[in-house]
Design an enzyme around this catalytic site. Structure first.
Site, PDB file in Angstrom:
ATOM      1  CD  GLU A  18       1.834   4.811 -10.482  1.00 29.51           C
ATOM      2  OE1 GLU A  18       2.225   4.783  -9.302  1.00 29.51           O
ATOM      3  OE2 GLU A  18       0.683   5.123 -10.806  1.00 29.51           O
ATOM      4  CE1 TYR A  50      -2.911  -7.399 -12.785  1.00 30.52           C
ATOM      5  CE2 TYR A  50      -5.089  -6.568 -12.209  1.00 30.52           C
ATOM      6  CZ  TYR A  50      -4.278  -7.559 -12.744  1.00 30.52           C
ATOM      7  OH  TYR A  50      -4.852  -8.692 -13.253  1.00 30.52           O
ATOM      8  CG  HIS A 183      -8.015   5.664   1.401  1.00 30.71           C
ATOM      9  ND1 HIS A 183      -9.227   5.050   1.606  1.00 30.71           N
ATOM     10  CD2 HIS A 183      -7.662   5.390   0.114  1.00 30.71           C
ATOM     11  CE1 HIS A 183      -9.588   4.410   0.503  1.00 30.71           C
ATOM     12  NE2 HIS A 183      -8.650   4.602  -0.415  1.00 30.71           N
TER      13      HIS A 183
HETATM   14  P1  FAD Z   1      -5.885  -0.249   2.135  1.00 30.46           P
HETATM   15  O1  FAD Z   1      -4.571  -0.060   2.764  1.00 30.46           O
HETATM   16  O2  FAD Z   1      -6.523  -1.582   2.209  1.00 30.46           O
HETATM   17  O3  FAD Z   1      -6.871   0.846   2.763  1.00 30.46           O
HETATM   18  C1  FAD Z   1      -8.132   1.112   2.186  1.00 30.46           C
HETATM   19  C2  FAD Z   1      -9.012   1.822   3.189  1.00 30.46           C
HETATM   20  O4  FAD Z   1      -9.383   0.920   4.238  1.00 30.46           O
HETATM   21  C3  FAD Z   1      -8.351   3.014   3.890  1.00 30.46           C
HETATM   22  O5  FAD Z   1      -9.333   3.972   4.150  1.00 30.46           O
HETATM   23  C4  FAD Z   1      -7.831   2.411   5.203  1.00 30.46           C
HETATM   24  O6  FAD Z   1      -7.732   3.370   6.231  1.00 30.46           O
HETATM   25  C5  FAD Z   1      -8.897   1.364   5.494  1.00 30.46           C
HETATM   26  N1  FAD Z   1      -8.382   0.179   6.165  1.00 30.46           N
HETATM   27  C6  FAD Z   1      -7.240  -0.490   5.889  1.00 30.46           C
HETATM   28  N2  FAD Z   1      -7.123  -1.572   6.681  1.00 30.46           N
HETATM   29  C7  FAD Z   1      -8.220  -1.589   7.465  1.00 30.46           C
HETATM   30  C8  FAD Z   1      -8.694  -2.466   8.479  1.00 30.46           C
HETATM   31  N3  FAD Z   1      -7.995  -3.542   8.836  1.00 30.46           N
HETATM   32  N4  FAD Z   1      -9.879  -2.166   9.078  1.00 30.46           N
HETATM   33  C9  FAD Z   1     -10.598  -1.071   8.712  1.00 30.46           C
HETATM   34  N5  FAD Z   1     -10.194  -0.218   7.748  1.00 30.46           N
HETATM   35  C10 FAD Z   1      -9.021  -0.474   7.141  1.00 30.46           C
HETATM   36  N6  FAD Z   1      -5.184   1.276  -7.682  1.00 30.46           N
HETATM   37  C11 FAD Z   1      -5.253   0.305  -8.631  1.00 30.46           C
HETATM   38  O7  FAD Z   1      -6.344  -0.235  -8.880  1.00 30.46           O
HETATM   39  N7  FAD Z   1      -4.146  -0.076  -9.337  1.00 30.46           N
HETATM   40  C12 FAD Z   1      -2.931   0.478  -9.119  1.00 30.46           C
HETATM   41  O8  FAD Z   1      -1.955   0.097  -9.766  1.00 30.46           O
HETATM   42  C13 FAD Z   1      -2.814   1.494  -8.118  1.00 30.46           C
HETATM   43  N8  FAD Z   1      -1.624   2.065  -7.842  1.00 30.46           N
HETATM   44  C14 FAD Z   1      -1.516   2.996  -6.835  1.00 30.46           C
HETATM   45  C15 FAD Z   1      -0.256   3.525  -6.511  1.00 30.46           C
HETATM   46  C16 FAD Z   1      -0.121   4.454  -5.482  1.00 30.46           C
HETATM   47  C17 FAD Z   1       1.257   4.987  -5.140  1.00 30.46           C
HETATM   48  C18 FAD Z   1      -1.282   4.894  -4.765  1.00 30.46           C
HETATM   49  C19 FAD Z   1      -1.162   5.934  -3.684  1.00 30.46           C
HETATM   50  C20 FAD Z   1      -2.531   4.377  -5.088  1.00 30.46           C
HETATM   51  C21 FAD Z   1      -2.673   3.414  -6.101  1.00 30.46           C
HETATM   52  N9  FAD Z   1      -3.918   2.844  -6.430  1.00 30.46           N
HETATM   53  C22 FAD Z   1      -3.993   1.879  -7.415  1.00 30.46           C
HETATM   54  C23 FAD Z   1      -5.130   3.286  -5.761  1.00 30.46           C
HETATM   55  C24 FAD Z   1      -5.499   2.415  -4.541  1.00 30.46           C
HETATM   56  O9  FAD Z   1      -5.850   1.110  -4.969  1.00 30.46           O
HETATM   57  C25 FAD Z   1      -6.678   3.092  -3.843  1.00 30.46           C
HETATM   58  O10 FAD Z   1      -6.292   4.289  -3.268  1.00 30.46           O
HETATM   59  C26 FAD Z   1      -7.468   2.215  -2.885  1.00 30.46           C
HETATM   60  O11 FAD Z   1      -8.713   2.871  -2.638  1.00 30.46           O
HETATM   61  C27 FAD Z   1      -6.797   1.980  -1.538  1.00 30.46           C
HETATM   62  O12 FAD Z   1      -5.726   1.158  -1.648  1.00 30.46           O
HETATM   63  P2  FAD Z   1      -4.794   0.849  -0.363  1.00 30.46           P
HETATM   64  O13 FAD Z   1      -3.828  -0.174  -0.765  1.00 30.46           O
HETATM   65  O14 FAD Z   1      -4.291   2.100   0.223  1.00 30.46           O
HETATM   66  O15 FAD Z   1      -5.906   0.172   0.600  1.00 30.46           O
END
Ligand code: FAD
Length: 317
Positions: A18, A50, A183
């Site tokens: 990455e 991003y 998370h």
């Molecule tokens: P989600 O899957 O939406 O989850 C976020 C939180 O909400 C979690 O606690 C989950 O349990 C909870 N949740 C999810 N769905 C629901 C629901 N329906 N109801 C209630 N709660 C819910 N960040 C960046 O800005 N840019 C990047 O390029 C980037 N790359 C990353 C790459 C990797 C491999 C990883 C592991 C993380 C990366 N991140 C990046 C960080 C990421 O954006 C953060 O960790 C963010 O806080 C959570 O993203 P997520 O997609 O896991 O969120």
């Protein structure tokens, strides 16, 4: 080629890494300088992060504070396309919810589609600096599962404006993030896994994990995922420790633990070079054990420095 097909067709563990877009004002050559030493190890694909806009406050000469909205690392779409063209390699740009309305998301997806980029890692993005709660853009997505739904709709030719006639479907393959140590915002791991499962049900084809330094956490996570019915490939994310500050910064930033043995080794170090060497050796041991247990791939977090990743990959791939 789609990442999921690369995983399915692979005869051994895939090597992937990455990159971060360079800080504003720097050149794309820095990205190439990170990629070049790693290309001989035949990476299966390259992820590009991003970065959302940030609000910063500057003190003006009259002493008043001025609010500015800046993006420190712009360029994800262009970098992904440039890498794809230069190295003829599959790229996986990250697509986030934060800062995007649904319309802007659709426009970004159309850009990717026109550029021939059909692999994305879908993420929510973190809360704004200094804030505890993630606030979506007005008319944007709150959770990654909602973003995936929009992407999957586009894959069916369903755009936001229903009155489009003969709209062409896109062909995106989507991966998502998973957190072996939970998370930070999730009330517990079980709740987090339910939300992870929802991302898979919405269409995510594989999971990339947050970094971890104790492989047992990954093995337990994979087991727990299976127990709740998550059956997609789970790619471990590995980051070599590279500074003394990592001891406190990594746990704070990523909600992860560092094993005592690793902390002891880091504390013995006299120079930054020593710390980087400890990081490399630890990551080599982690990678060897993961490969032995037939993980689908290893996703290395480079932070745009490839000297340490090269040493690790040379030792294990
Ligand atoms: P989600 O899957 O939406 O989850 C976020 C939180 O909400 C979690 O606690 C989950 O349990 C909870 N949740 C999810 N769905 C629901 C629901 N329906 N109801 C209630 N709660 C819910 N960040 C960046 O800005 N840019 C990047 O390029 C980037 N790359 C990353 C790459 C990797 C491999 C990883 C592991 C993380 C990366 N991140 C990046 C960080 C990421 O954006 C953060 O960790 C963010 O806080 C959570 O993203 P997520 O997609 O896991 O969120």
């Amino acid at each position: 080629m789609k990442v999921i097909d690369k995983i399915k067709n692979a005869k051994s563990t895939l090597f992937t890494f990455e990159l971060l877009p360079p800080l504003k004002g720097h050149t794309i050559q820095e990205i190439y300088d990170t990629i070049d030493p790693l290309i001989e190890f035949n990476p299966a694909y390259i992820n590009i992060t991003y970065h959302q806009q940030e609000v910063v406050y500057k003190t003006r000469p009259d002493g008043l504070m001025e609010k500015r909205v800046i993006r420190k690392r712009p360029g994800t779409v262009a970098i992904a396309s440039a890498i794809q063209n230069k190295y003829k390699i599959t790229v996986v740009p990250h697509m986030i919810c934060g800062g995007f309305t649904k319309e802007e998301t659709e426009d970004a997806l159309i850009d990717f589609h026109f550029l021939g980029i059909d692999n994305l890692l879908a993420l929510r993005g973190d809360p704004d600096k200094g804030k505890r709660k993630f606030v979506p853009e007005k008319g944007g997505h709150t959770y990654t599962s909602d973003l995936i739904e929009q992407i999957m709709n586009l894959n069916k030719g369903k755009y936001l404006h229903e009155d489009l006639e003969d709209a062409m479907p896109t062909n995106f393959s989507v991966g998502v993030a998973g957190y072996p140590e939970k998370h930070i915002e999730a009330p517990n791991l079980d709740a987090d896994l339910e939300n992870l499962k929802l991302k898979v049900e919405k269409g995510a084809e594989y999971i990339v994990t947050q970094m971890f330094f104790d492989n047992q956490k990954y093995f337990d996570f994979v087991e727990k995922c299976k127990n709740v019915g998550i059956n997609v490939p789970i790619i471990p994310g590995i980051k070599p420790v590279s500074t003394l500050n990592d001891i406190s910064l990594l746990p704070q930033t990523f909600n992860i633990d560092l094993p005592n043995d690793l902390i002891k080794e880091i504390k013995k170090c006299k120079t930054i070079k020593d710390v980087r060497q400890v990081g490399v050796e630890w990551a080599i041991e982690q990678s060897k054990e993961l490969i032995k247990s037939n993980v689908p791939g290893i996703h290395y977090y480079t932070l745009d420095q490839s000297d340490n990743i090269k040493k690790i990959v040379k030792a294990v791939f």
